[in-house]
Design a protein around this motif. Sequence first.
Motif, PDB file in Angstrom:
ATOM      1  N   TYR A   1      38.524  45.701  23.508  1.00  0.00           N
ATOM      2  CA  TYR A   1      37.710  45.936  24.685  1.00  0.00           C
ATOM      3  C   TYR A   1      38.226  45.127  25.874  1.00  0.00           C
ATOM      4  O   TYR A   1      38.384  45.643  26.976  1.00  0.00           O
ATOM      5  CB  TYR A   1      36.257  45.575  24.385  1.00  0.00           C
ATOM      6  CG  TYR A   1      35.443  45.495  25.631  1.00  0.00           C
ATOM      7  CD1 TYR A   1      35.091  46.651  26.308  1.00  0.00           C
ATOM      8  CD2 TYR A   1      35.073  44.273  26.176  1.00  0.00           C
ATOM      9  CE1 TYR A   1      34.376  46.597  27.479  1.00  0.00           C
ATOM     10  CE2 TYR A   1      34.361  44.209  27.345  1.00  0.00           C
ATOM     11  CZ  TYR A   1      34.016  45.372  27.994  1.00  0.00           C
ATOM     12  OH  TYR A   1      33.332  45.304  29.165  1.00  0.00           O
TER      13      TYR A   1
ATOM     14  N   ALA B   1      36.314  48.022  37.493  1.00  0.00           N
ATOM     15  CA  ALA B   1      35.118  47.244  37.830  1.00  0.00           C
ATOM     16  C   ALA B   1      34.738  46.172  36.807  1.00  0.00           C
ATOM     17  O   ALA B   1      34.344  45.081  37.208  1.00  0.00           O
ATOM     18  CB  ALA B   1      33.945  48.182  38.092  1.00  0.00           C
ATOM     19  N   PRO B   2      34.855  46.453  35.490  1.00  0.00           N
ATOM     20  CA  PRO B   2      34.490  45.392  34.552  1.00  0.00           C
ATOM     21  C   PRO B   2      35.231  44.078  34.803  1.00  0.00           C
ATOM     22  O   PRO B   2      34.714  43.014  34.505  1.00  0.00           O
ATOM     23  CB  PRO B   2      34.884  45.976  33.187  1.00  0.00           C
ATOM     24  CG  PRO B   2      34.812  47.425  33.370  1.00  0.00           C
ATOM     25  CD  PRO B   2      35.200  47.695  34.784  1.00  0.00           C
ATOM     26  N   PHE B   3      36.428  44.170  35.379  1.00  0.00           N
ATOM     27  CA  PHE B   3      37.175  42.965  35.728  1.00  0.00           C
ATOM     28  C   PHE B   3      36.325  41.993  36.535  1.00  0.00           C
ATOM     29  O   PHE B   3      36.553  40.804  36.532  1.00  0.00           O
ATOM     30  CB  PHE B   3      38.381  43.324  36.612  1.00  0.00           C
ATOM     31  CG  PHE B   3      39.630  43.615  35.852  1.00  0.00           C
ATOM     32  CD1 PHE B   3      40.118  42.718  34.936  1.00  0.00           C
ATOM     33  CD2 PHE B   3      40.332  44.774  36.082  1.00  0.00           C
ATOM     34  CE1 PHE B   3      41.290  42.975  34.252  1.00  0.00           C
ATOM     35  CE2 PHE B   3      41.498  45.050  35.396  1.00  0.00           C
ATOM     36  CZ  PHE B   3      41.969  44.144  34.481  1.00  0.00           C
ATOM     37  N   PHE B   4      35.386  42.552  37.297  1.00  0.00           N
ATOM     38  CA  PHE B   4      34.653  41.715  38.238  1.00  0.00           C
ATOM     39  C   PHE B   4      33.372  41.137  37.646  1.00  0.00           C
ATOM     40  O   PHE B   4      32.703  40.366  38.290  1.00  0.00           O
ATOM     41  CB  PHE B   4      34.349  42.496  39.524  1.00  0.00           C
ATOM     42  CG  PHE B   4      35.585  42.768  40.319  1.00  0.00           C
ATOM     43  CD1 PHE B   4      35.992  41.878  41.304  1.00  0.00           C
ATOM     44  CD2 PHE B   4      36.360  43.878  40.073  1.00  0.00           C
ATOM     45  CE1 PHE B   4      37.141  42.115  42.019  1.00  0.00           C
ATOM     46  CE2 PHE B   4      37.511  44.111  40.786  1.00  0.00           C
ATOM     47  CZ  PHE B   4      37.907  43.231  41.763  1.00  0.00           C
ATOM     48  N   THR B   5      33.014  41.552  36.437  1.00  0.00           N
ATOM     49  CA  THR B   5      31.924  40.872  35.758  1.00  0.00           C
ATOM     50  C   THR B   5      32.587  39.869  34.838  1.00  0.00           C
ATOM     51  O   THR B   5      33.525  40.232  34.168  1.00  0.00           O
ATOM     52  CB  THR B   5      31.116  41.833  34.871  1.00  0.00           C
ATOM     53  OG1 THR B   5      30.977  43.038  35.562  1.00  0.00           O
ATOM     54  CG2 THR B   5      29.786  41.268  34.537  1.00  0.00           C
ATOM     55  N   SER B   6      32.053  38.672  34.810  1.00  0.00           N
ATOM     56  CA  SER B   6      32.659  37.650  33.974  1.00  0.00           C
ATOM     57  C   SER B   6      32.906  38.188  32.569  1.00  0.00           C
ATOM     58  O   SER B   6      32.022  38.766  31.949  1.00  0.00           O
ATOM     59  CB  SER B   6      31.740  36.445  33.907  1.00  0.00           C
ATOM     60  OG  SER B   6      32.188  35.589  32.897  1.00  0.00           O
ATOM     61  N   PHE B   7      34.137  38.053  32.078  1.00  0.00           N
ATOM     62  CA  PHE B   7      34.440  38.675  30.792  1.00  0.00           C
ATOM     63  C   PHE B   7      33.766  37.931  29.642  1.00  0.00           C
ATOM     64  O   PHE B   7      33.573  38.498  28.574  1.00  0.00           O
ATOM     65  CB  PHE B   7      35.951  38.836  30.580  1.00  0.00           C
ATOM     66  CG  PHE B   7      36.662  37.630  30.081  1.00  0.00           C
ATOM     67  CD1 PHE B   7      36.914  36.573  30.914  1.00  0.00           C
ATOM     68  CD2 PHE B   7      37.098  37.576  28.769  1.00  0.00           C
ATOM     69  CE1 PHE B   7      37.588  35.463  30.449  1.00  0.00           C
ATOM     70  CE2 PHE B   7      37.781  36.471  28.295  1.00  0.00           C
ATOM     71  CZ  PHE B   7      38.015  35.417  29.140  1.00  0.00           C
ATOM     72  N   LEU B   8      33.360  36.693  29.860  1.00  0.00           N
ATOM     73  CA  LEU B   8      32.592  36.003  28.820  1.00  0.00           C
ATOM     74  C   LEU B   8      31.249  36.684  28.616  1.00  0.00           C
ATOM     75  O   LEU B   8      30.804  36.892  27.492  1.00  0.00           O
ATOM     76  CB  LEU B   8      32.373  34.540  29.215  1.00  0.00           C
ATOM     77  CG  LEU B   8      33.560  33.617  29.056  1.00  0.00           C
ATOM     78  CD1 LEU B   8      33.259  32.282  29.680  1.00  0.00           C
ATOM     79  CD2 LEU B   8      33.885  33.444  27.587  1.00  0.00           C
ATOM     80  N   ILE B   9      30.607  37.072  29.735  1.00  0.00           N
ATOM     81  CA  ILE B   9      29.308  37.738  29.634  1.00  0.00           C
ATOM     82  C   ILE B   9      29.468  39.065  28.911  1.00  0.00           C
ATOM     83  O   ILE B   9      28.664  39.421  28.058  1.00  0.00           O
ATOM     84  CB  ILE B   9      28.706  37.979  31.039  1.00  0.00           C
ATOM     85  CG1 ILE B   9      28.578  36.662  31.791  1.00  0.00           C
ATOM     86  CG2 ILE B   9      27.365  38.664  30.939  1.00  0.00           C
ATOM     87  CD1 ILE B   9      27.997  36.804  33.174  1.00  0.00           C
ATOM     88  N   ARG B  10      30.559  39.787  29.253  1.00  0.00           N
ATOM     89  CA  ARG B  10      30.756  41.087  28.620  1.00  0.00           C
ATOM     90  C   ARG B  10      31.065  40.945  27.142  1.00  0.00           C
ATOM     91  O   ARG B  10      30.664  41.772  26.321  1.00  0.00           O
ATOM     92  CB  ARG B  10      31.887  41.842  29.331  1.00  0.00           C
ATOM     93  CG  ARG B  10      31.448  42.377  30.686  1.00  0.00           C
ATOM     94  CD  ARG B  10      32.535  43.136  31.366  1.00  0.00           C
ATOM     95  NE  ARG B  10      33.554  42.278  31.923  1.00  0.00           N
ATOM     96  CZ  ARG B  10      34.836  42.352  31.601  1.00  0.00           C
ATOM     97  NH1 ARG B  10      35.255  43.231  30.737  1.00  0.00           N
ATOM     98  NH2 ARG B  10      35.694  41.545  32.172  1.00  0.00           N
TER      99      ARG B  10
ATOM    100  N   LEU C   1      41.738  46.433  27.217  1.00  0.00           N
ATOM    101  CA  LEU C   1      41.937  47.867  27.414  1.00  0.00           C
ATOM    102  C   LEU C   1      42.370  48.240  28.840  1.00  0.00           C
ATOM    103  O   LEU C   1      43.296  49.037  29.013  1.00  0.00           O
ATOM    104  CB  LEU C   1      40.656  48.620  27.011  1.00  0.00           C
ATOM    105  CG  LEU C   1      40.743  50.137  26.879  1.00  0.00           C
ATOM    106  CD1 LEU C   1      41.873  50.528  25.949  1.00  0.00           C
ATOM    107  CD2 LEU C   1      39.433  50.701  26.330  1.00  0.00           C
ATOM    108  N   PRO C   2      41.755  47.662  29.882  1.00  0.00           N
ATOM    109  CA  PRO C   2      42.209  48.024  31.240  1.00  0.00           C
ATOM    110  C   PRO C   2      43.686  47.703  31.476  1.00  0.00           C
ATOM    111  O   PRO C   2      44.371  48.427  32.196  1.00  0.00           O
ATOM    112  CB  PRO C   2      41.326  47.176  32.155  1.00  0.00           C
ATOM    113  CG  PRO C   2      40.114  46.893  31.354  1.00  0.00           C
ATOM    114  CD  PRO C   2      40.578  46.778  29.939  1.00  0.00           C
TER     115      PRO C   2
ATOM    116  N   ILE D   1      37.670  53.383  39.354  1.00  0.00           N
ATOM    117  CA  ILE D   1      36.796  52.264  39.725  1.00  0.00           C
ATOM    118  C   ILE D   1      36.061  51.750  38.487  1.00  0.00           C
ATOM    119  O   ILE D   1      35.951  50.546  38.266  1.00  0.00           O
ATOM    120  CB  ILE D   1      35.801  52.702  40.815  1.00  0.00           C
ATOM    121  CG1 ILE D   1      36.540  52.895  42.133  1.00  0.00           C
ATOM    122  CG2 ILE D   1      34.696  51.665  40.985  1.00  0.00           C
ATOM    123  CD1 ILE D   1      35.696  53.500  43.232  1.00  0.00           C
ATOM    124  N   LEU D   2      35.604  52.683  37.635  1.00  0.00           N
ATOM    125  CA  LEU D   2      34.896  52.261  36.426  1.00  0.00           C
ATOM    126  C   LEU D   2      35.823  51.495  35.480  1.00  0.00           C
ATOM    127  O   LEU D   2      35.376  50.624  34.743  1.00  0.00           O
ATOM    128  CB  LEU D   2      34.301  53.473  35.701  1.00  0.00           C
ATOM    129  CG  LEU D   2      33.037  54.043  36.341  1.00  0.00           C
ATOM    130  CD1 LEU D   2      32.569  55.259  35.576  1.00  0.00           C
ATOM    131  CD2 LEU D   2      31.937  52.992  36.384  1.00  0.00           C
TER     132      LEU D   2
END
Lengths: 312, 267
Positions: free
Chosen positions: A190, A130-139, A193-194, A126-127
Motif C-alpha cells: 500500500y 493525494a494520499p502522499f499528503f496525508t501523513s503515511f503513519l496515519i494511513r 504503490l504510488p 489526483i487520487l
Amino acid sequence: MTSTTAPAPARAIPPDDAAPPARRPRRKLTAYWLLLPGIAWLVVFFAVPMVYQGSTSLQTGSLEQGFKLTWHFATYWDALGEYKWHFVRSFSYAAIATVLCLAIGYPLAYTIAFKASKRWRNVILILVIAPFFTSFLIRTLAWKTILSDGGPVVGALNALHVLDLTGAVGLTSGDRVLATPLAVVCGLTYNFLPFMILPLYTSLERIDPRLHEAAGDLYARPFTTFRKVTFPISLPGVVAGTLLTFIPASGDYINAQLLGSPSEQMVGNGIQKQFLNVLDYPTAAALSFILMALILGMVTVYMRKAGTEELV
Amino acid sequence: MSRIFTWIRSHLVVLAGVLALAYLVLPNLVVLAFSFNKPQGKFNYEWSEFSTDAWTNPCGVADMCQSLSLSLQVAVLATIGATVLGTMVAFALARYRFRGRGATSAMIFLPMAMPEVVMAASLGTLFLNMRIPFGFVTILIAHIMFCLSFVVTAVKARVMSMDPRLEQAAQDLYATPVQTFLRVTLPLAAPGIAAGALLSFALSFDDFIITQFNSGPTTVTFPMFVWGASQRGIPVQVNVIGTAMFIAAVALTVGGQWLGNRRKAVA
C-alpha cells in the motif's frame, strides 16, 4: 533531449554571444558556481556520513568512554549472525510487495493511460497522488482498523479460503491477519504503490494508441498486443517502478513495527533499535552498511539485466 | 448471463484498475470515518459512536498542534533551501557540459536510490561524532539533503524541454543576460520549480525515518507525534489533521489545475 548546438540564426551581434554557451571557459566556471552549494551540501551531509559510517562500524567502545577505531571487523559477523533473518525477511517482504505493486499498479496505470477520458484521467491521477499528503503513519495505522481481527476484510478472506492458502505458505497463521507477515506485506504494498504507478503511467502514456490498432490490424489478439507491443515499450517504467518500490520497502521498519509482531521485524527495525535504544552505534552502522552494499549490488545487477539508460 | 461475462471480459483491465484505486483510497476513507469516532479506550481502531468532538476542538490534545507547527516550519524552510540549491544544480546539469558531469549525476541519483534508514543512521552518526546537538537545525539539514535530488530531477526535466531559441530571441532583442533570465528563462522553468518545491514540501512534512534519527528530545514533528501516540494511545484529533491535509491537498491540486486551464484558455 535538446541539443546545445541548435542552428543559430544569422545575427548581427558579435560572435562571442552566438557561440554555443558550453564551450567557453568563463561560462564553464558559471556551471561550477551553480553546482557548488548543492553538491557541497550533498557531499557534506550525504557522502561524508557514508564514509563516517564505514569507520564507525569498525570502532569499539561505549558512549561514556568514547569510540575508537580498532578495525573491529567482528562487528560485521556478530551483526550478520544476530540479524540474518531480519535481512532475509526484509528482502523477501520487499520482493513480494514489489511484485504485488506491479500486479496491482499495472492495470491502474493502463486504465489511466488508455481507458480513462481526459477528465477522469486527472481525477484518478489526483487520487493516486493525494494520499502522499496525508501523513503515511496515519494511513498505515488505518490498516490496523481495516485488518482487525474478526473485521469484514478478515471475514471475507476467511470465507474465500484465502487465509488457508496464505497460511499454507507461512504468510499468516490461524484466523488473524494483523501481526502476521501478510499484514506487513500488505502495508508495504500500500505504502509504495504510488511509486510504482507513476513511472508506469509515464511510460504507458507515451505509447501511440495507433500501435495498438496496427497490432490489431495484423491479427494480434488483445493479449498478444499487450505481450508483444505494450509491455516491451513500458519496460523502462517497470524498471523504474520496481526500483522505487523495492529499495524503500527493504529499508522500511514502520510497517513491520505498526502492523507486525516482533517476529516480523525487518533490518530497519534492527538498525533503529541499535541506534536509538541500545546506543550500539558500531552495530547500527555495520547493519546499515551491509544493507546499503546489498541493495547497491542488487540494483546494479538488475539495471545491467534490464538495460535502462540514465535514470536521473 | 453470457452478456455479463462478455462485458466483464472486455472491461477486465478497468475493473482491476478500479480495485487498485479502491485499495489506494480505502485507508483515507477509514481515517475520515474514524475522525468522527468517539473511541472508548485510548486507541482509535474500533468504531464506537458518532461524534464531532474532535473536529470542533482539533487542538484539544496536548503537544499535537505544537508538533504540527514545527513540521510546517521545517517543511517551509527545507522546501526553500532544497528548491534554491536544487534549481541551481539543475540548470548547471541541463545547460552546461563540464568535467565531472557523470559524478554529479551520480551524486544526485544516489540519495534517491538509498533506503532512508541508511541515510538516517549515517547522518545521525556524523552529528554524534561531531558532537552537534540534535534539534531543529539537524532536522532541517537532513530534510534539505534528501529533498534536493527530487528538486533537481523535476527542474532538470523542465529545463531540458525548454526551447533554447526563446532565450536567443530575447538576447537578439538586446535583453541583458539578467533580463533574459528573469523575464524568459525563469518563467519558462517555473512549472518545474513549482513541482520540485511541492514535492519537497510533501516529502519533508511527511518524513518520519530520517527525522527520528536526527531530532532531539524537544523537537517532535507531527509524524514523530503520531509515532509516539501509536504506542501510548491515539487521539481522534490525529485523524482530523490527516483528513484536513488530504482535503487541502486535493483542493490545491484541483484549484491549481483549474487556474492553469483558465490561463491557457485566456492565452
